[in-house]
Design an enzyme around this catalytic site. Structure first.
Site, mmCIF file in Angstrom:
data_model
loop_
_atom_site.group_PDB
_atom_site.id
_atom_site.type_symbol
_atom_site.label_atom_id
_atom_site.label_comp_id
_atom_site.label_asym_id
_atom_site.label_seq_id
_atom_site.Cartn_x
_atom_site.Cartn_y
_atom_site.Cartn_z
ATOM 1 N N CYS A 298 0.809 -1.225 0.000
ATOM 2 C CA CYS A 298 0.000 0.000 0.000
ATOM 3 C C CYS A 298 0.839 1.270 0.000
ATOM 4 O O CYS A 298 0.295 2.371 -0.138
ATOM 5 C CB CYS A 298 -0.945 -0.012 1.187
ATOM 6 S SG CYS A 298 -1.993 -1.476 1.207
ATOM 7 N N HIS B 87 -2.720 7.487 6.926
ATOM 8 C CA HIS B 87 -2.992 6.227 6.230
ATOM 9 C C HIS B 87 -4.418 5.790 6.541
ATOM 10 O O HIS B 87 -5.140 5.379 5.639
ATOM 11 C CB HIS B 87 -1.968 5.175 6.657
ATOM 12 C CG HIS B 87 -2.050 3.908 5.887
ATOM 13 N ND1 HIS B 87 -1.951 3.866 4.503
ATOM 14 C CD2 HIS B 87 -2.232 2.624 6.293
ATOM 15 C CE1 HIS B 87 -2.064 2.610 4.095
ATOM 16 N NE2 HIS B 87 -2.238 1.842 5.154
ATOM 17 N N GLU C 178 -1.124 4.622 14.322
ATOM 18 C CA GLU C 178 -0.767 5.858 13.627
ATOM 19 C C GLU C 178 -1.002 7.087 14.496
ATOM 20 O O GLU C 178 -0.191 8.025 14.492
ATOM 21 C CB GLU C 178 -1.548 5.976 12.316
ATOM 22 C CG GLU C 178 -1.066 7.122 11.433
ATOM 23 C CD GLU C 178 -1.661 7.103 10.042
ATOM 24 O OE1 GLU C 178 -1.196 7.901 9.201
ATOM 25 O OE2 GLU C 178 -2.589 6.298 9.789
ATOM 26 N N LYS D 293 -9.483 8.017 2.980
ATOM 27 C CA LYS D 293 -9.947 6.652 2.699
ATOM 28 C C LYS D 293 -11.374 6.433 3.190
ATOM 29 O O LYS D 293 -12.038 5.480 2.771
ATOM 30 C CB LYS D 293 -9.017 5.623 3.338
ATOM 31 C CG LYS D 293 -7.669 5.468 2.647
ATOM 32 C CD LYS D 293 -6.879 4.320 3.251
ATOM 33 C CE LYS D 293 -5.508 4.173 2.621
ATOM 34 N NZ LYS D 293 -4.560 5.231 3.032
ATOM 35 N N HIS E 4 -9.772 2.096 0.126
ATOM 36 C CA HIS E 4 -8.327 1.879 0.114
ATOM 37 C C HIS E 4 -7.904 1.358 -1.254
ATOM 38 O O HIS E 4 -8.220 0.232 -1.626
ATOM 39 C CB HIS E 4 -7.961 0.893 1.217
ATOM 40 C CG HIS E 4 -6.494 0.786 1.483
ATOM 41 N ND1 HIS E 4 -5.538 1.434 0.717
ATOM 42 C CD2 HIS E 4 -5.803 0.088 2.436
ATOM 43 C CE1 HIS E 4 -4.338 1.145 1.186
ATOM 44 N NE2 HIS E 4 -4.472 0.335 2.221
ATOM 45 N N PHE F 60 1.535 -3.689 3.909
ATOM 46 C CA PHE F 60 1.856 -5.030 4.408
ATOM 47 C C PHE F 60 3.339 -5.300 4.169
ATOM 48 O O PHE F 60 3.886 -4.940 3.130
ATOM 49 C CB PHE F 60 1.037 -6.090 3.677
ATOM 50 C CG PHE F 60 -0.409 -6.184 4.114
ATOM 51 C CD1 PHE F 60 -0.900 -5.434 5.164
ATOM 52 C CD2 PHE F 60 -1.282 -7.051 3.461
ATOM 53 C CE1 PHE F 60 -2.220 -5.536 5.566
ATOM 54 C CE2 PHE F 60 -2.605 -7.163 3.856
ATOM 55 C CZ PHE F 60 -3.084 -6.406 4.903
#
Length: 415
Positions: free
Chosen positions: A165, A305, A316, A337, A342, A403
């Site tokens: 991502c 994010h 975060e 998002k 996403h 990831f």
């Protein structure tokens, strides 16, 4: 060695909120959800039956039939976004050295639906390998920058970045560094993804990463909300034209903003979960701020994010507090998002475009669907809940994490 200045001179996008920059920004600032029932395949037996798809998309509005058959959807999205950005930057009529203009593009999973469709067709057959001769060049992630360079005769650096991502943010940072080191004048950069297919949806479902709020899909992407149950998968592409400052001035380009810094780190913790205290996330923001020659207090907006997952959102916000200290309460924070879903490898560039537009329009886009404050998340942080906020933005920071523990942050500044 004196580093060159790098500016943004063009942008383009096609994503769940619109087919161009204007549509995207109008819906983003208005807090529109891009979620809807999946139409790209029959999801009847799937745990998740909704996604943030590009609406009213007809490939033949943009490509001829031969091109459609040879381009995976992620590459189609790439070419559409680049066409807009190229024209927006005035490169379609400009004279420049094509040997010093390149393409760096990000995609986390490339042509995954081409792969799954071809394998499914083979498995249903008699065992004879009748694969399309375009199977491999449709599927591979690096084919998007390849097509872009061929269309526009861009003969400089040309490659793809794959860091889950964080892929398109990684691409933007690479592009930034090529230009400021004097190795290129112009880089077409960004990313695209088309993961709305049975393979990706089933895979993320098996990991329990996707929201299964099928009865209330418009409200399923809810970063920071206590009722969040996973992310909403999205598709699309976005492009930034990065250019050396003096080169842009010389050709009379309109300069949208300046890119001033970027950072890359790894969590070195877990294949999918973030470090619980936001270790890598905190470090990458610090590196980006240092790289930009700024102080934390110079940042006004952070596009997080913010995927709408319990572990990710919490880690975060902890990282933001580590980096900004008490000043964290003066920041405007939002997760776009909540509206776009996403876009995996395409997420970073879409959110970087949102940062540029926020600076340009002095407006912080909202985090929608915030209804139930999570007691684990500091309530004093301004996550711009549900409604856009007018604010002068000197500099905006964008976070993307992937990831594998990949972390990338970029900073854009008003010029």
């Amino acid at each position: 060695m004196e580093l060159k200045r790098v500016v943004v001179t063009g942008m383009g996008t096609i994503n769940p909120l619109g087919h161009n920059i204007t549509e995207f920004w109008d819906n983003l600032k208005s807090g529109v959800s891009g979620a809807g029932p999946i139409t790209r395949f029959n999801p009847e037996k799937f745990k998740t039956r909704f996604a943030c798809e590009v609406k009213n998309y007809n490939a033949e509005d943009f490509f001829n039939k031969k091109e459609v058959s040879r381009l995976d959807l992620f590459a189609q999205f790439a070419l559409i976004a680049v066409d807009q950005a190229y024209k927006n930057a005035g490169l379609d009529t400009a004279e420049f050295n094509h040997d010093r203009a390149g393409v760096i593009w990000g995609s986390g999973i490339g042509g995954i639906n081409t792969l799954s469709d071809e394998v499914e067709t083979f498995c249903k057959g008699d065992g004879t390998p009748r694969f399309s001769p375009f199977f491999i060049p449709k599927m591979i992630s690096d084919i998007a920058p390849g097509h872009i360079s061929m269309k526009y005769d861009l003969r400089g650096p040309n490659f793809a970045t794959v860091s889950a991502c964080a892929s398109s943010t990684n691409a933007i940072i690479d592009a930034f560094n090529y230009i400021r080191l004097g190795k290129a004048d112009i880089i077409v950069t960004g990313g695209s993804e088309s993961p709305v297919g049975y393979a990706a949806v089933a895979g993320f479902n098996s990991m329990k990463a996707l929201s299964t709020n099928n009865d209330n899909y418009k409200h399923a992407s809810r970063p920071f909300d206590a009722a969040r149950d996973g992310f909403v998968i999205g598709e699309g592409g976005g492009c930034l034209i990065l250019e050396e400052y003096e080169h842009a001035k010389k050709r009379g380009a309109k300069i949208l903003c300046e890119m001033v810094g970027g950072g890359l780190t790894a969590d070195a913790h877990h294949i999918t979960a973030p470090h619980p205290e936001g270790r890598g996330a905190a470090t990458v923001m610090k590196l980006a701020i240092e790289d930009a020659g700024l102080k934390p207090e110079d940042i006004d907006y952070v596009n997080v994010h913010g995927t709408s997952t319990h572990l990710g959102d919490l880690a975060e916000t902890k990282a933001i507090k580590q980096v900004f200290g008490e000043y964290a309460y003066n920041l405007s924070i939002s997760s776009t998002k909540s509206m776009t879903g996403h876009l995996l490898g395409g997420a970073g560039v879409i959110e970087s475009i949102a940062c540029v537009l926020a600076i340009e329009n002095e407006t912080v886009p909202p985090t929608i669907n915030f209804e139930n404050p999570d007691p684990e998340i500091d309530s004093k942080l301004d996550i711009t809940p549900n409604v856009a906020k007018k604010r002068s933005i000197r500099a905006a920071l964008n976070n993307t994490f992937g990831f594998g523990g990949h972390n990338a942050s970029v900073i854009f500044k008003k010029i």
